[in-house]
Design an enzyme around this catalytic site. Structure first.
Site, PDB file in Angstrom:
ATOM      1  N   ASP A   1       2.872  -0.352  -2.052  1.00  0.00           N
ATOM      2  CA  ASP A   1       4.094   0.077  -2.715  1.00  0.00           C
ATOM      3  C   ASP A   1       4.147  -0.515  -4.117  1.00  0.00           C
ATOM      4  OD1 ASP A   1       5.857  -2.394  -2.836  1.00  0.00           O
ATOM      5  OD2 ASP A   1       5.447  -2.339  -0.689  1.00  0.00           O
ATOM      6  N   ILE A   2       5.009   0.023  -4.948  1.00  0.00           N
ATOM      7  CA  ILE A   2       5.018  -0.308  -6.372  1.00  0.00           C
ATOM      8  C   ILE A   2       5.235  -1.794  -6.628  1.00  0.00           C
ATOM      9  CG2 ILE A   2       7.490   0.178  -6.675  1.00  0.00           C
ATOM     10  CD1 ILE A   2       6.698   1.419  -9.440  1.00  0.00           C
TER      11      ILE A   2
END
Length: 249
Positions: A114-115
């Site tokens: 995820d970011i």
């Protein structure tokens, strides 16, 4: 097939093939052959002068496959937080593509981070390898180090190894290590083989210790090691062979 039948006078020397594949230097490859640790098409080869066509044979060293297709490339990237796990983003955010601008190959990411999560992610143009590494049936272990809120007790490890239930089903860790426990936050290391979305964050949220920082340090046998954020290194030789072996290639 007999050893003399494998010999192709127009082929390459076996030790040269191993050196080009990143297994070892040519001198070290000669020692591997002499020690009987190299197989061609399932047959142990000890003859240093043998020449083979790398497009027509399979080679294993210590039981691990050697990638002979020079067009195939796999790299380990250290993804920074704020970078999305894709090669192109319509919103103009930073992507994995910026890390490999010097490579002519068209590479694809193996799974996602995820970011906000940083650390190890693999890129490859080997479609079969990518498919197997992300397929649940191969259960590839992944290791993360997380800073989480609150004081984690050692008993939490037993809870997570036994398993908890999230909204999308049960989940358990394969290994849990409490690295540091303080009043406001703790550092843990978890290894699990699930590839479900944001699984470490959701799991720790469920047990009352939300993640503050998260780093993936290992994917299968590939370790982040001394790789710096924003950089990459090629996976080859015995390291790549062990990864391929994990997924039956």
């Amino acid at each position: 097939m007999r050893q003399q039948d494998m010999h192709n006078p127009n082929g390459e020397r076996l030790q040269k093939i191993l050196a080009h594949a990143g297994v070892a230097s040519r001198r070290a490859a000669e020692e591997l052959i002499a020690e009987g640790r190299v197989e061609v098409n399932g047959q142990v080869i000890r003859q240093l002068g043998i020449r083979v066509d790398p497009t027509q044979v399979s080679i294993h060293v210590d039981g691990m496959p050697v990638q002979l297709d020079q067009s195939k490339l796999t790299v380990a990237v250290y993804k920074e937080p704020g970078v999305v796990s894709t090669m192109h983003d319509d919103q103009g955010r930073r992507t994995l593509a910026e890390y490999i601008q010097d490579r002519p190959e068209r590479l694809f990411h193996v799974g996602r981070l995820d970011i906000d999560t940083e650390g190890l992610i693999l890129l490859t143009n080997d479609g079969e390898l990518a498919h197997r590494l992300t397929h649940p049936s191969y259960e590839i272990p992944k290791t993360y180090i997380a800073r989480v809120e609150g004081t984690v007790t050692r008993g939490l490890g037993k809870v997570l190894e036994k398993g908890i239930t999230l909204e999308d089903g049960p989940i358990h860790v394969d290994k849990f290590v409490l690295r540091e426990a303080q009043r406001k936050n703790s550092i843990i290391e978890v290894t699990l083989h699930s590839g479900r979305n944001r699984i470490v964050r959701r799991m720790m949220e469920e047990v009352g210790h939300p993640v503050m920082e998260l780093v993936r340090t290992q994917f299968g046998n590939i370790q982040v090691g001394h790789l710096k954020p924003g950089r990459y290194r090629q996976i080859a030789g015995s390291e790549l062979g062990a990864l391929m072996h994990m997924v039956g290639m």
